[in-house]
Design a protein around this motif. Structure first.
Motif, short mmCIF file in Angstrom:
data_model
loop_
_atom_site.label_atom_id
_atom_site.label_comp_id
_atom_site.label_asym_id
_atom_site.label_seq_id
_atom_site.Cartn_x
_atom_site.Cartn_y
_atom_site.Cartn_z
N ASP A 65 -3.97 -7.60 1.37
CA ASP A 65 -5.35 -7.38 1.79
C ASP A 65 -6.22 -7.57 0.56
OD1 ASP A 65 -5.10 -5.02 0.27
OD2 ASP A 65 -4.50 -3.87 2.02
N LYS A 66 -7.46 -7.13 0.60
CA LYS A 66 -8.36 -7.35 -0.53
C LYS A 66 -7.95 -6.58 -1.78
CE LYS A 66 -12.46 -8.36 2.29
NZ LYS A 66 -13.84 -7.94 2.64
N LYS A 67 -7.17 -5.49 -1.62
CA LYS A 67 -6.81 -4.65 -2.75
C LYS A 67 -5.37 -4.83 -3.23
CE LYS A 67 -9.95 -0.84 -1.52
NZ LYS A 67 -10.02 0.60 -1.18
N HIS A 68 -4.52 -5.43 -2.41
CA HIS A 68 -3.10 -5.44 -2.73
C HIS A 68 -2.53 -6.86 -2.73
CE1 HIS A 68 -3.91 -1.42 -1.00
NE2 HIS A 68 -3.04 -1.00 -1.91
N PRO B 41 0.83 -1.22 0.00
CA PRO B 41 0.00 0.00 0.00
C PRO B 41 0.85 1.26 0.00
CG PRO B 41 -0.79 -1.56 1.64
CD PRO B 41 0.52 -2.09 1.15
N LEU B 42 0.40 2.28 -0.71
CA LEU B 42 1.02 3.60 -0.66
C LEU B 42 0.33 4.37 0.46
CD1 LEU B 42 1.09 4.40 -4.49
CD2 LEU B 42 2.98 3.60 -3.08
#
Length: 478
Positions: free
Chosen positions: A152-155, A81-82
């Protein structure tokens, strides 16, 4: 944890230092640069050797263990994540829910280094990091295990094997193993291309296993190959400029001529491809030539090609104005540049009348008083030009209003004298912060918001000078 300063990478080394090796190597570098008597005694029989061989000969026996390095590899990952919450992400990657915790215990890494940008307005992660396993581990297999692991769900992680710095574990581009060899063409078993490392350090020339940040390479004079000292490069410009010379070589035209026709540079024998554009109007160019007596200015006896050029590397760039044409010696090059400046001057020379003005405290005080009075007279401000007209006629000349944020100066003797006084005493602060914001009028007939050549030939008067002279506005009189 590692950090990167905007696009320039550096490393956070409060932990994970490799047995203090950086400190010892920097001390070694200091010894090399200062070259004390003890070191000189060890190599005095071989003073003519290249710097690389001299570097190899200067060793401190007590450092041999702590300074030993070897090639170190790691698994670079992207897809993190950024976020500006660097500490929070670091704790997550150290905790039990980190993606690598899904691996079997014997496959888990021994360390992880999170990368982040360090900026004035706060830190932010780069979305990247490096996993480190014990020496001898099958990194390609481990990288494949890490590749595509969900965070996670996005990364999801994307990974590849890269060489890393022995000290700080940051990705490194070494001569032995260029980092690009690891970043192109490799694919995981599911056919997904490996991630590409955007932030990495160059390897130090003193140790190919250590990065430039941990062990800065000594920078050599481009002429004599001696290590540049702090006196030679007080502002640390050598790395930025690309080619840099020691103080002695800066002043030596003969050595510079040898540099121009050295094995490395003599093949640069192309005709200049630089296309000269004229800076001033034809009238202004002819005026400058008349002021010089119709002949180019003779080069100063203390000037050298290095001092003449903006940057040394421009001297061997056929596309640059400062290119040193093949076949010319140092003096011929300086005469060549003087002729270029004669035929195409960069700026107009003000009338000499200002030199007769003695700039005293009273003159400066009156200058600012008159300027303030003119602003008040016309109701002028940065936001509102008040009653100041767009055009005026004065002394038989038509003047146009230029406005603020321009590159003009008033040509009246007193105003020019005050300007030149500040140029000599404040390093350009008056010119940058005040002169370019003074409302000004010009007689130039062309595009006054274009280049000097487009504007044409003429002269300028500031708001204070205009307010004290008889003038009228054509638009009002009609």
């Amino acid at each position: 944890m590692s950090q990167t300063l905007d696009n320039q990478t550096s490393s956070f080394r409060s932990a994970n230092q490799a047995n203090g090796v950086t400190k010892h190597r920097l001390a070694l570098l200091k010894e090399l640069i200062e070259w004390p008597a003890a070191a000189a005694a060890r190599v005095s029989p071989r003073e003519g050797l290249p710097i690389s061989e001299r570097l190899a000969m200067v060793k401190e026996p007590d450092w041999s263990k702590s300074c030993t390095t070897s090639r170190k590899m790691g698994v670079f990952v992207s897809g993190l994540p950024l976020t500006t919450k660097v500490d929070k992400l670091e704790k997550f990657m150290e905790g039990g829910k980190a993606p690598h915790q899904r691996l079997r215990k014997e496959h888990r890494p021994e360390d992880f280094h999170l990368h982040y940008y360090q900026r004035p307005d706060g830190n932010e992660t780069t979305g990247e990091g490096v996993y480190v396993w014990p020496k001898g581990s099958n990194l390609e297999l481990l990288s494949e295990m890490i590749h595509r692991l969900p965070i996670d769900k996005k990364h999801r992680l994307s990974s590849c094997v890269v060489p890393i710095c022995f000290d700080c574990h940051f990705p490194i581009n070494s001569k032995e193993i260029p980092i690009r060899d690891y970043l192109h063409g490799w694919r995981s078993s599911d056919g997904v291309p490996a991630s590409r490392c955007r932030n990495y350090e160059e390897a130090s020339s003193l140790d190919d296993n250590v990065c430039e940040m941990c062990l800065p390479s000594p920078i050599l004079c481009c002429c004599c190959d001696e290590v540049l000292t702090k006196e030679d490069d007080p502002h640390n410009m050598a790395k930025v400029m690309g080619q840099f010379a020691c103080k002695s070589c800066w002043k030596n035209s003969g050595i510079q001529c040898s540099w121009r026709y050295s094995e490395k540079n003599k093949h640069i024998d192309a005709l200049p491809s630089y296309v000269e554009r004229l800076y001033l109007s034809d009238e202004a160019i002819e005026r400058e030539k008349r002021l010089l007596g119709g002949v180019p200015r003779k080069p100063n006896k203390d000037t050298t090609p290095f001092l003449e050029a903006i940057s040394i590397r421009n001297l061997i760039d056929p596309t640059h104005r400062d290119y040193w044409p093949f076949g010319m010696d140092s003096q011929e090059y300086l005469e060549h540049k003087a002729l270029m400046d004669f035929n195409n001057p960069i700026q107009e020379t003000p009338d000499e009348g200002w030199r007769k003005v003695e700039v005293t405290e009273e003159v400066i005080s009156n200058y600012f008083r008159d300027m303030a009075a003119a602003y008040e007279k016309y109701g002028y401000s940065a936001e509102d030009k008040g009653t100041l007209p767009e055009e005026i006629i004065s002394g038989g000349c038509k003047y146009r209003f230029v406005g603020q944020c321009h590159g003009f100066t008033c040509d009246s003797s007193i105003c020019q004298a005050v300007f030149q006084h500040h140029e000599d005493n404040d390093g350009g602060a008056f010119a940058a912060l005040i002169a370019t914001n003074i409302p000004i009028f010009t007689t130039r007939p062309g595009n006054i918001h274009g280049s000097a050549r487009e504007a044409g030939f003429g002269h300028e008067r500031c708001i204070a000078c205009i307010s004290k002279s008889f003038h009228y506005s054509p638009s009002i009189s009609n």
